[in-house]
Design an enzyme around this catalytic site. Structure first.
Site, short mmCIF file in Angstrom:
data_model
loop_
_atom_site.label_atom_id
_atom_site.label_comp_id
_atom_site.label_asym_id
_atom_site.label_seq_id
_atom_site.Cartn_x
_atom_site.Cartn_y
_atom_site.Cartn_z
N SER A 123 -0.75 6.65 10.78
CA SER A 123 -0.36 5.26 10.94
C SER A 123 -1.37 4.46 11.75
O SER A 123 -1.32 3.24 11.77
CB SER A 123 1.00 5.18 11.64
N HIS A 144 0.88 6.12 3.73
CA HIS A 144 1.59 5.82 4.97
C HIS A 144 3.04 5.47 4.67
O HIS A 144 3.35 4.36 4.23
CB HIS A 144 0.92 4.67 5.73
N GLU A 156 2.34 2.41 2.16
CA GLU A 156 1.01 1.81 2.12
C GLU A 156 0.04 2.85 1.56
O GLU A 156 -0.10 3.94 2.13
CB GLU A 156 0.58 1.39 3.53
N ASN A 194 1.09 -2.77 10.45
CA ASN A 194 0.82 -2.67 11.89
C ASN A 194 -0.28 -3.63 12.34
O ASN A 194 -0.43 -3.87 13.54
CB ASN A 194 0.45 -1.24 12.26
#
Length: 504
Positions: A123, A144, A156, A194
């Site tokens: 991540s 991900h 992802e 993120n």
């Protein structure tokens, strides 16, 4: 390139929470799944835990008993990495240390076939760096998943610098065949979610550090006005302050300490104190059994004004005019171009947050952005020490007459929801301009990955393409550190819009 055939065995290395979740996803999709963990006995324990979760799905009517039995028969615990030799996909979910991941993939490269797809669930680390240890880095891709993997739909699919297009496509189609919603993105710090989610936390913490409002009030405004499912403080308490701060630091360092991603000193102190959130019983909030729930600041009842004078259409807040009329308050129209604001009977002004402060103007109250002013149950107001008591009372009474709770916060430019949304919109435009992902995939990722009410580009279309850039320009003028400077991508987008509108 199509998805992996269901007859192709899939391996998951690392049997923590994420590893078990990914294995369950592949298993329920119909694959034979092999679990491996370097700690003896962990793979068997993980297989038992997955079996127990399948039992619960049967009890809840979400999985047929025959499907559970067949899935259990396809689940195996591997004794060594060599047991993964015939797998067509190996997903790594081990500790977030680059050296550990690189060493694992170096070993796997000597074991699995040349056509085996290798995937990392990292991540925060660079997929490119993980693949850099391989003789054939083109076969490695980022997959991900979000926790809990069996529940959350987003995956992802991250292409490193050397990832082959065929590898990324195969991973994408496989994730989709497993019932997930994949989005494609380049290998950038934080990937999509993120990276673009950082302002959601950062701006809430910044308002708190500036003593603009307490955590409970900020969270209530984000939920009840902004439409977010959870506020930043309660969400980081759920995630774990150490985990959230670690991701923030990773993104910040990876962007060479870009001021836009600067971590929060207040959160650092929280982590240093050991108050990590729900898992330790205390974080921003007290989660112990005998603790009283924190309540947001809510203004006392005030008398609504008999009328307001509307100067302009209030832009993104134009729906308020209809709500005011429905509440029985007269709206008088002023056709002269004074800007977009309401004038109250006492002469004070009420304006949508625009990145300026109340102290710069005489007798003004700002109100925050709302996802939907009709459905919003709380509105934030801010004013300076120079704002008259009458103006503040009339502003509070006005929104209370519309059925809203009112929270009065400090004189914070851009307030809470407005500055948060503007920064998210900016980072999204910057990401598209730099080839991270498409607008559609970014909107999908932010809605499904962190449950935002709208994707950044959906917000932008709703608010007008110049809105975010204008607000950030104002914020940047007041804080020239670079934190709020609009990206070149957003600036170009807004300027091009103005040129087109001027020409039409």
């Amino acid at each position: 390139m199509t998805a992996l055939d269901l007859n192709s065995p899939v391996a998951v290395v690392g049997t923590g929470t994420m590893g078990q979740g990914i294995a369950q996803v592949a298993l329920v999709a119909g694959h034979l799944v092999r679990l491996y963990d370097a700690v003896p006995g962990r793979a068997q324990e993980a297989a038992a835990a997955i079996g127990a979760r399948l039992d619960r799905l049967v009890e809840k009517g979400r999985l047929a008993a025959t499907d559970r039995d067949e899935a259990r028969a396809r689940l195996e615990a591997a004794e060594s990495l060599t047991d993964l030799a015939d797998c067509s996909l190996v997903v790594e979910a081990v500790v977030e240390l680059l050296e550990a991941k690189q060493e694992l993939f170096r070993q796997l490269e000597d074991i699995v076939g040349e056509d085996c797809l290798l995937a990392t669930n990292t991540s925060s680390l660079s997929v490119t760096a993980v693949a850099g240890a391989l003789r054939n880095p083109g076969r490695l891709v980022g997959l991900h998943f979000f926790n809990p993997a069996p529940v959350l739909p987003l995956v992802e699919v991250v292409s490193g610098y050397a990832t082959d297009v065929t590898s990324a496509t195969r991973a994408y189609e496989t994730a989709r065949s497993w019932g997930k919603t994949p989005v494609a993105c380049a290998d950038t710090p934080g990937f999509i979610v993120n990276r673009i989610a950082r302002p959601f936390y950062a701006e809430a913490f910044a308002v708190y550090e500036a003593q603009g409002a307490d955590p409970a009030t900020i969270d209530a405004i984000l939920r009840e006005s902004g439409g977010f499912k959870m506020g930043a403080f309660e969400l980081t308490d759920l995630i774990g302050q150490d985990v959230n701060e670690s991701v923030t630091h990773s993104v910040w360092r990876s962007f060479f300490q870009d001021v836009r991603f600067t971590p929060s000193l207040a959160q650092r102190r929280l982590v240093e104190s050991g108050r990590l959130g729900r898992k330790t019983g205390q974080g921003w909030y007290d989660h112990r059994d005998d603790a009283e729930p924190a309540e947001p600041h809510t203004a006392e009842p005030a008398q609504p004004p008999a009328y307001v004078v509307a100067e302009g259409d209030l832009g993104p807040a134009s729906e308020l005019l209809a709500l005011i009329r429905e509440a029985g308050i007269q709206v008088r129209e002023d056709d002269e171009d004074h800007g977009s604001r309401l004038v109250l009977p006492g002469g004070g002004q009420l304006a949508l947050a625009d990145g300026q402060t109340s102290v710069e103007f005489r007798d003004v109250v700002y109100f925050d952005l709302a996802l939907d002013y009709r459905k919003a149950t709380r509105i934030a107001l801010s004013a300076s020490q120079d704002t008259s008591a009458q103006t503040m009372s009339e502003a509070i009474g006005l929104f209370q007459a519309l059925g809203k709770d009112v929270s009065v916060i400090g004189d914070v430019p851009g307030m809470i929801v407005a500055r948060t949304v503007a920064r998210i919109v900016d980072l999204a435009h910057d990401a598209v301009a730099k080839g991270v992902a498409t607008e559609e995939d970014i909107d999908t990722a932010m809605r499904l990955g962190v449950n935002y009410p709208l994707g950044p580009f959906e917000w932008c279309r709703r608010l007008g393409r110049t809105w975010a850039c204008s607000l950030l320009d104002d914020l940047h003028e007041r804080d020239p550190s670079g934190r709020y400077a609009p990206s070149l991508a957003l600036y170009r987008h807004s300027y091009a819009t103005e040129k087109r509108e001027g020409a039409s």
